[in-house]
Design a protein around this motif. Structure first.
Motif, PDB file in Angstrom:
ATOM      1  N   THR A  73       0.836  -1.209   0.085  1.00  0.00           N
ATOM      2  CA  THR A  73      -0.027   0.001  -0.146  1.00  0.00           C
ATOM      3  C   THR A  73       0.875   1.081   0.096  1.00  0.00           C
ATOM      4  O   THR A  73       0.785   2.216   0.893  1.00  0.00           O
ATOM      5  N   PRO A  74       1.538   1.586  -1.217  1.00  0.00           N
ATOM      6  CA  PRO A  74       2.214   2.696  -1.213  1.00  0.00           C
ATOM      7  C   PRO A  74       1.393   4.124  -1.269  1.00  0.00           C
ATOM      8  O   PRO A  74       0.320   4.242  -1.769  1.00  0.00           O
ATOM      9  N   VAL A  75       1.701   5.052  -0.252  1.00  0.00           N
ATOM     10  CA  VAL A  75       0.864   6.091  -0.171  1.00  0.00           C
ATOM     11  C   VAL A  75       0.583   6.820  -1.470  1.00  0.00           C
ATOM     12  O   VAL A  75      -0.401   7.504  -1.719  1.00  0.00           O
ATOM     13  N   ALA A  76       1.673   6.960  -2.408  1.00  0.00           N
ATOM     14  CA  ALA A  76       1.608   7.606  -3.557  1.00  0.00           C
ATOM     15  C   ALA A  76       0.486   6.837  -4.448  1.00  0.00           C
ATOM     16  O   ALA A  76      -0.471   7.733  -5.383  1.00  0.00           O
ATOM     17  N   SER A  78      -2.314   5.228  -3.040  1.00  0.00           N
ATOM     18  CA  SER A  78      -3.232   5.387  -2.476  1.00  0.00           C
ATOM     19  C   SER A  78      -3.986   6.958  -2.594  1.00  0.00           C
ATOM     20  O   SER A  78      -5.043   7.284  -2.904  1.00  0.00           O
ATOM     21  N   GLU A  79      -3.157   7.773  -3.133  1.00  0.00           N
ATOM     22  CA  GLU A  79      -3.400   9.290  -3.258  1.00  0.00           C
ATOM     23  C   GLU A  79      -3.929   9.262  -4.804  1.00  0.00           C
ATOM     24  O   GLU A  79      -4.867   9.923  -4.903  1.00  0.00           O
ATOM     25  N   GLN A 134       0.812   0.621   5.456  1.00  0.00           N
ATOM     26  CA  GLN A 134       1.237   1.801   4.651  1.00  0.00           C
ATOM     27  C   GLN A 134       2.612   1.801   4.445  1.00  0.00           C
ATOM     28  O   GLN A 134       3.400   1.883   5.250  1.00  0.00           O
ATOM     29  N   THR A 135       3.129   2.121   3.135  1.00  0.00           N
ATOM     30  CA  THR A 135       4.757   2.453   3.075  1.00  0.00           C
ATOM     31  C   THR A 135       4.876   3.868   2.284  1.00  0.00           C
ATOM     32  O   THR A 135       3.979   4.253   1.407  1.00  0.00           O
ATOM     33  N   GLU A 136       5.726   4.569   2.946  1.00  0.00           N
ATOM     34  CA  GLU A 136       6.207   5.882   2.307  1.00  0.00           C
ATOM     35  C   GLU A 136       7.824   6.115   2.357  1.00  0.00           C
ATOM     36  O   GLU A 136       8.168   5.679   3.553  1.00  0.00           O
ATOM     37  N   GLY A 137       8.620   6.232   1.441  1.00  0.00           N
ATOM     38  CA  GLY A 137       9.857   6.282   1.318  1.00  0.00           C
ATOM     39  C   GLY A 137      10.670   5.230   2.056  1.00  0.00           C
ATOM     40  O   GLY A 137      11.685   5.285   2.792  1.00  0.00           O
ATOM     41  N   ARG A 139       9.282   3.147   4.287  1.00  0.00           N
ATOM     42  CA  ARG A 139       8.928   2.763   5.676  1.00  0.00           C
ATOM     43  C   ARG A 139       7.773   2.351   5.661  1.00  0.00           C
ATOM     44  O   ARG A 139       6.846   3.030   5.147  1.00  0.00           O
ATOM     45  N   LYS A 140       7.511   1.224   6.324  1.00  0.00           N
ATOM     46  CA  LYS A 140       5.992   0.657   6.501  1.00  0.00           C
ATOM     47  C   LYS A 140       5.597   1.023   7.983  1.00  0.00           C
ATOM     48  O   LYS A 140       6.273   0.787   8.950  1.00  0.00           O
TER      49      LYS A 140
END
Ligand code: NAD
Length: 357
Positions: A73-76, A78-79, A134-137, A139-140
């Protein structure tokens, strides 16, 4: 044996569950009952055709398909899916797929409060929880919120028929891990234990039949029943060593989710079996082995599950670092987390050895 406990506190979310082969064809009725009429359908790119079939069947009830769900679930992603939902004025999301697709639906719900209908095609169990990773950069992070709890689940055995046999086994062991750890959860209740034991029994009874005949709809249905029970307990009680270790291995070493759960489960349960002997004893009975960890190991072997981290791409040179990371953030576990013992556990899991107590 009674599961009575002298004291406990528990709550379960109000989730509507509809179960049965072909039940996906009732999606339109379920949308009407929920008071929605503009669904954004979510799938992975690999299941885009399934998404298109759902859109066609719903007709005007589907405003679009977003076939971009992906692991972690990468934030990008999801957005961009959220932007699509808003642009199309969707009033609900329909996630058709495994934990990755369900995760995307939850991520949209977190941002929009749109209701979710989930139609699971694996046994991961995410559809039954208010948990979102979720993951971003790189990091989960994980959050728990009523906002991400799906409102409706449609379990259709016909949709898990296409799950390849190897994924069927690892996904089932992933689900069973939720139930195994629920047995010793600090905040367990008689109801979570009942569900966990029944979930384990369902997989014990049905998984061998699915392997014999992956098109056996009754057996597929029984495994989905197990997935529902195991997922519901995952959403209701806290997890311990097994889930934390799998989180470390997946997050820091990019190991595949369900396969990692399959390899670690017998080892994590063996690690805890002396400290939670009475609570884990039913596992030895259900899976017919001398100890809970050994029983799960034998069952995994008999299902041709992966049993070695080295076969999943884990380098032996990384085991020390994995042990270091796994002891960094303290958390409750029936047996204290000791680095030496954990390092031994990782070595055995890496090599594919039988679990050590
Ligand atoms: P997945 O959703 O990543 O699916 C793996 C692959 O299998 C995808 O390509 C998918 O399209 C394909 N697939 C799924 N069902 C299929 C079918 N019936 N036939 C053919 N192909 C199919 O895998 P998963 O194991 O279900 O989910 C893993 C993810 O779910 C992880 O990110 C994990 O963290 C998350 N998860 C979250 C929770 C929670 O409560 N938040 C619980 C369990 C898992």
């Amino acid at each position: 044996m009674s599961l009575f406990q002298e004291s406990f506190a528990t709550s379960f979310p109000a989730v509507r569950v509809r179960f049965g082969a072909g039940v996906r064809h009732l999606l339109g009725d379920e949308m009407t009952a929920l008071g929605v009429s503009r669904a954004l359908i979510l799938t992975t790119p690999q299941q885009a055709d399934t998404g298109a079939e759902f859109a066609e069947a719903l007709g005007a009830g589907a405003v679009g398909v977003f076939a971009g769900a992906t692991m972690h679930t990468p934030v990008a992603v999801s957005e961009s899916a959220t932007a699509r939902a808003l642009e199309l004025r969707a009033d609900c999301v329909v996630a058709v797929g495994g934990g990755s697709t369900t995760g995307l639906g939850k991520a949209i719900a977190l941002r929009t409060d749109l209701p979710q209908i989930v139609i699971p095609t694996t046994y991961a169990g995410s559809e039954a929880t208010g948990i979102l990773g979720q993951t971003e950069g790189g990091r989960k992070t994980t959050l728990t919120s009523a906002k991400v709890q799906p409102e409706v689940i449609l379990y259709d055995a016909e949709l898990v028929r296409s799950l390849p046999v190897s994924m069927t086994v690892t996904s089932a062991l992933n689900a069973m891990a939720h139930a195994a750890e629920a047995l010793y959860a600090q905040n367990r209740s008689p109801l979570s234990t009942l569900m966990a034991l029944e979930g384990l029994r369902a997989f014990r009874a049905a998984l061998p039949r699915v392997l014999d005949n992956p098109d056996d709809l009754r057996a597929r249905g029984e495994t989905l029943y197990g997935a529902w029970l195991c997922g519901t307990v995952l959403g209701s009680v806290g997890m311990a060593l097994h889930h934390k270790l799998c989180h470390t291995l997946g997050g820091s070493f990019d190991l595949p989710h369900a396969e990692t759960h399959a390899v670690i489960l017998p080892h994590a349960i063996a690690y805890n079996e002396a400290a939670a002997a009475d609570l884990l004893a039913p596992i030895a009975t259900i899976f017919d082995g001398p100890t809970p960890g050994e029983a799960l190991h034998r069952f995994a072997l008999s299902m041709n599950a992966p049993t070695a981290l080295r076969d999943l791409g884990m380098a032996e040179a990384n085991l020390d670092r994995a042990a270091d990371i796994a002891v960094q953030n303290p958390y409750w576990n029936p047996r204290p987390i000791e680095r030496t013992a954990l390092r031994q556990l990782l070595q055995a899991a890496w090599a594919g050895d039988a679990p050590q107590v």
